[in-house]
Design a protein around this motif. Structure first.
Motif: not given
Ligand code: GDP
Length: 481
Positions: A287, A405-406
């Protein structure tokens, strides 16, 4: 009572050691009864007290849930200027903040608060969260009804500035002791940009006042569980609920978040094709919050230096073209799952293991279910994929996650895994060490009240107690260990 803890090993296993109630229809939520066949059996057992608390919660939710007599009455009382408290049901309404990972960790925190304060948790979410989760509680719903009267005020200026707990305290010299009447509802604003008066939520002396407010509306997006452990009203009960502090999200997450049939289809099709026959499953979650300042060649170098140092990925034999071990006989198969918005890390790894054999001659499969490229907002299928990937990461044996990363926190918590956390570079140099093993599988609370975001300072002389530490990946954050 037919949904109480049943100790026979088979039932207990399927129901995750009694964590899940048995009174739910199997077909409407297949993951609920099948997940134990995909996850390794958790070595962490829920306390009997947690189980009884959950069964009591389920009864309360059934009694007070949407459109019950008590609910209808409690909704009517929202219109009065102060609480009448005649229904015996109090509520906490969860509002979404940020995106999926943040939402999941804050939802678990809200549920724990509901358990501790005998409230009923109702979930308000936009259409972008449809089809992610099953209903967690038997014979009722956790969804906030569409005709809930305050719905169109949730994001209003008035809500934050007039009806928030923090604002009420601000107008009463920061103390609730002088306030005689409880309002019918209050907003708890606990998001990352909350202010000092909002933070008073975490002070023990304000909890008694809140207890008598029938409707609390929560906006957070944070995993605020560690700071609930700092509130002395809750500390004792929390220690009985969770004798092992680092299992809070693990148990509550497995209790609450069951992939919908739609998400479960994505998860199981992947599992059957790529994970089922593997001897070892390795998850890499990459991420990048600032892709422009983290060039991919650097990130790749870092991933490899971490996995090599910690011996997480099979080693390549760079001298040979072909492994000497005889093929087909007892060959070990290792599956690497890459989760990332970008595809370059997956492509590099796949290529690496195609071009050269490994020292031990294992067969290596590298897979990436999706590469969405950009974080999208308000898109349901995008969220289903993200949820499915978090869940698939939780099914691995070895997990590497990324700082901050949550998304990774959810995977590690559900899987009961202590991941290696990559300290993603954002100043063009690879951090040393490139990664670190997490102290516990708990998520990190990114913005605890002891951190002053505006001044970028931690408040000194805050005693967090023996089970709360600063996070590996966020120096001012707090986590349970
Ligand atoms: P954080 O921002 O890493 O704390 O995690 P969050 O889930 O709150 O926000 C990141 C968002 O970006 C996710 O909900 C997805 O919509 C997208 N995303 C980030 N990394 C990935 C991944 O590895 N796979 C997929 N499918 N989506 C991702």
């Amino acid at each position: 009572e037919n949904n109480s803890f049943q100790p026979t090993s088979l039932v207990a296993d399927k129901l995750l050691g009694g964590l899940l109630a048995s009174a739910l229809d199997e077909g409407s939520c297949i993951s609920r009864y099948h997940s134990s066949m995909y996850h390794k059996t958790s070595p962490y057992k829920p306390s009997l007290y947690l189980l009884s608390k959950l069964r009591k919660y389920e009864n309360r939710h059934k009694r007070c849930g949407p459109y019950t007599k008590s609910y209808i009455k409690a909704v009517k009382e929202l219109n009065s200027s102060h609480a009448n408290r005649t229904t015996g049901c109090n509520y906490i309404v969860w509002l979404p903040a940020n995106v999926l990972g943040n939402r999941i960790v804050s939802l678990a925190s809200a549920f724990l608060y509901a358990l501790l304060t005998n409230r009923v948790l109702l979930v308000h979410h936009g259409t972008d969260m449809d089809d992610l989760f099953c209903e967690p509680f038997p014979n009722t719903s956790w969804l906030l009804p569409a005709d809930f009267p305050l719905k169109n005020q949730f994001d209003s200026f008035k809500m934050r500035n007039i009806h928030s707990h923090g604002n009420l305290l601000k107008n009463n010299n920061m103390s609730s002791s002088t306030m005689l009447q409880q309002p019918a509802f209050l907003l708890l604003y606990l998001a990352y940009d909350y202010e000092d008066h909002d933070k008073l939520f975490y002070q023990d002396q304000n909890q008694g006042f809140l207890r008598k407010v029938p409707w609390l509306i929560l906006k957070s997006g944070q995993y605020f569980v560690p700071s609930l452990f700092s509130i002395s009203t809750f500390r004792k009960e929390l220690s009985i609920l969770f004798p092992d502090r680092e299992t809070v999200f693990h148990h509550l997450g497995r209790y609450l978040f069951h992939p919908s049939n739609k998400a479960w289809g994505l998860i199981t099709r992947f599992y059957q094709a790529y994970f089922e026959k593997a001897d070892e499953r390795i998850g890499l979650q990459i991420r990048l919050f600032h892709p422009e300042s983290s060039p991919s060649h650097l990130v790749m170098k870092q991933i490899l230096s971490c996995t090599e140092k910690e011996n997480l990925l099979p080693q390549l034999d760079k001298q040979k073209h072909v492994a000497l071990a005889s093929p087909f006989k007892n060959q070990t198969l290792k599956a690497i799952l890459v989760a990332s918005l970008h595809s370059i890390y997956y492509e590099n790894l796949r290529n690496m293991y195609w071009m050269k054999p490994t020292v031990n001659g294992e067969a290596i499969g590298v897979y990436q279910p999706s590469h969405e490229e950009y974080q999208q907002f308000g898109d349901n299928m995008h969220n289903v994929k993200a949820w499915a990937e978090m869940y698939m990461l939780s099914m691995t044996d070895v997990l590497v996650t990324s700082t901050w990363s949550t998304f990774g926190y959810v995977a590690q918590g559900l899987g009961g895994l202590k991941p290696w956390i990559l300290f993603i570079p954002d100043n063009q140099t690879i951090p040393d060490p490139p990664c670190q093993r997490a102290m516990s599988m708990e998520p990190c609370f990114h913005y605890p009240p002891s951190y002053d975001r505006k001044a970028n300072m931690m408040l000194d002389n805050v005693d967090h107690g023996p089970h709360i530490r600063h996070c590996e990946d966020v120096s001012w954050g707090l986590k349970l260990v």
